[in-house]
Design an enzyme around this catalytic site. Structure first.
Site, PDB file in Angstrom:
ATOM      1  N   ALA A  45     -51.064  80.803 -63.663  1.00 29.23           N
ATOM      2  CA  ALA A  45     -49.999  81.815 -63.559  1.00 29.23           C
ATOM      3  C   ALA A  45     -50.532  83.055 -62.845  1.00 29.23           C
ATOM      4  O   ALA A  45     -51.661  83.047 -62.338  1.00 29.23           O
ATOM      5  CB  ALA A  45     -49.501  82.176 -64.951  1.00 29.23           C
ATOM      6  N   ASN A  46     -49.736  84.099 -62.775  1.00 29.22           N
ATOM      7  CA  ASN A  46     -50.200  85.376 -62.222  1.00 29.22           C
ATOM      8  C   ASN A  46     -49.532  86.522 -62.995  1.00 29.22           C
ATOM      9  O   ASN A  46     -48.757  86.276 -63.918  1.00 29.22           O
ATOM     10  CB  ASN A  46     -49.921  85.453 -60.716  1.00 29.22           C
ATOM     11  CG  ASN A  46     -48.435  85.348 -60.409  1.00 29.22           C
ATOM     12  OD1 ASN A  46     -47.654  86.212 -60.800  1.00 29.22           O
ATOM     13  ND2 ASN A  46     -48.042  84.266 -59.745  1.00 29.22           N
ATOM     14  N   ARG A  47     -49.847  87.747 -62.619  1.00 30.54           N
ATOM     15  CA  ARG A  47     -49.445  88.910 -63.426  1.00 30.54           C
ATOM     16  C   ARG A  47     -48.049  89.433 -63.121  1.00 30.54           C
ATOM     17  O   ARG A  47     -47.657  90.485 -63.617  1.00 30.54           O
ATOM     18  CB  ARG A  47     -50.448  90.053 -63.214  1.00 30.54           C
ATOM     19  CG  ARG A  47     -51.833  89.731 -63.689  1.00 30.54           C
ATOM     20  CD  ARG A  47     -52.746  90.954 -63.521  1.00 30.54           C
ATOM     21  NE  ARG A  47     -54.138  90.567 -63.677  1.00 30.54           N
ATOM     22  CZ  ARG A  47     -54.734  90.396 -64.852  1.00 30.54           C
ATOM     23  NH1 ARG A  47     -54.052  90.589 -65.963  1.00 30.54           N
ATOM     24  NH2 ARG A  47     -56.001  90.031 -64.910  1.00 30.54           N
ATOM     25  N   ALA A 111     -43.618  86.061 -57.135  1.00 37.75           N
ATOM     26  CA  ALA A 111     -45.032  85.834 -56.846  1.00 37.75           C
ATOM     27  C   ALA A 111     -45.291  84.340 -57.071  1.00 37.75           C
ATOM     28  O   ALA A 111     -45.760  83.930 -58.135  1.00 37.75           O
ATOM     29  CB  ALA A 111     -45.899  86.695 -57.750  1.00 37.75           C
TER      30      ALA A 111
END
Ligand code: C5P
Length: 235
Positions: A45-47, A111
């Site tokens: 995942a990402n932020r 994102a």
């Protein structure tokens, strides 16, 4: 195609006095991160929080557009007045976006993970005592913005974001061309900026006719300013 950024001011007048500037227009917005499974319990995942994409979806709806928001997994609420399709993976996001065409406007804010695990395990990968950690073989995800920017049903206006930690302007401009976008909103997401996951944003708008630096503002204000810019293309 693209008009000067200054025209955005005209749309403000319209909103105050006349019909909603995006009435009758359809918009697709992507927002949030994607989760790419490793196995049933783990993922890459990402932020991304989804705050910017959700604010843009809500703002386009306020301006009268019929908005479909394709959202990755986020903890914030669905915006009012917007059709929301919830997805997890980049491939699901791509399918939802393509399935929502035709549209007049596409704003790809998500994102999206660049890579996914080539073959996610159907069972939880077990730690084996004394054995080396399992290697993760990655494969490239579809580029949704690029797909839309070159699609036979390309929306009239295609906007992307570029989260960069270096060479923000150069990378943003090359993305504009490579992905077939009309505008790229580039921002520096180096950890010291607090932009990724935070409430404020500082963007450089890169268009075919030139660049424009917007001052630091909250993500709602970025959404409103982008809404005016988009409306200027339909007035
Ligand atoms: O290449 P990069 O990820 O920096 O590009 C960012 C822009 O492209 C954003 O608008 C993002 O939503 C979009 N993107 C996408 N699909 C991907 C990767 C990025 O739509 N697989």
């Amino acid at each position: 195609m693209a008009e000067p950024l200054e025209i955005a001011a005209a749309a403000e007048v319209l909103l105050d006095t006349g019909p909603k500037p995006l009435a009758g227009k359809k918009a697709i917005v992507t927002s949030g991160p994607t989760h790419e499974p490793i196995d049933p319990v783990r993922y890459i995942a990402n932020r991304s929080s989804g705050k910017q994409g959700h604010a843009i979806a809500a703002e386009l709806a306020r301006l009268g557009a019929d908005v479909t928001l394709v959202s990755g997994p986020v903890t914030i609420a669905d915006p009012e007045g917007v059709k929301v399709i919830h997805v997890e993976r980049a491939e699901e996001m791509r399918d939802a976006v393509i399935g929502s065409l035709p549209a007049d406007i596409a704003v790809m804010v998500a994102a999206v993970a660049d890579w996914r695990v080539a073959s996610a395990s159907g069972n939880k990968i077990k730690k084996q005592p004394g054995e080396a950690p399992p290697p993760l073989l990655l494969t490239e995800n579809p580029d949704i913005l690029k797909t839309i920017g070159h699609h036979a049903k390309r929306p009239k206006l295609v906007v992307g974001f570029a989260a960069e930690t270096q060479n923000v302007a150069e990378n943003g401009r090359s993305k504009l061309e490579r992905k077939g976008a009309d505008y790229i909103l580039a921002n520096d997401v180096s950890p010291h900026t607090g932009i990724m996951g935070g409430d404020r944003n500082t963007v450089k708008v890169i268009g075919k006719l030139g660049d424009e630096d917007w001052p630091e503002m909250d993500k709602q204000a970025v959404a409103e300013r982008l809404g005016k810019l988009i409306a200027s293309h339909f007035s």
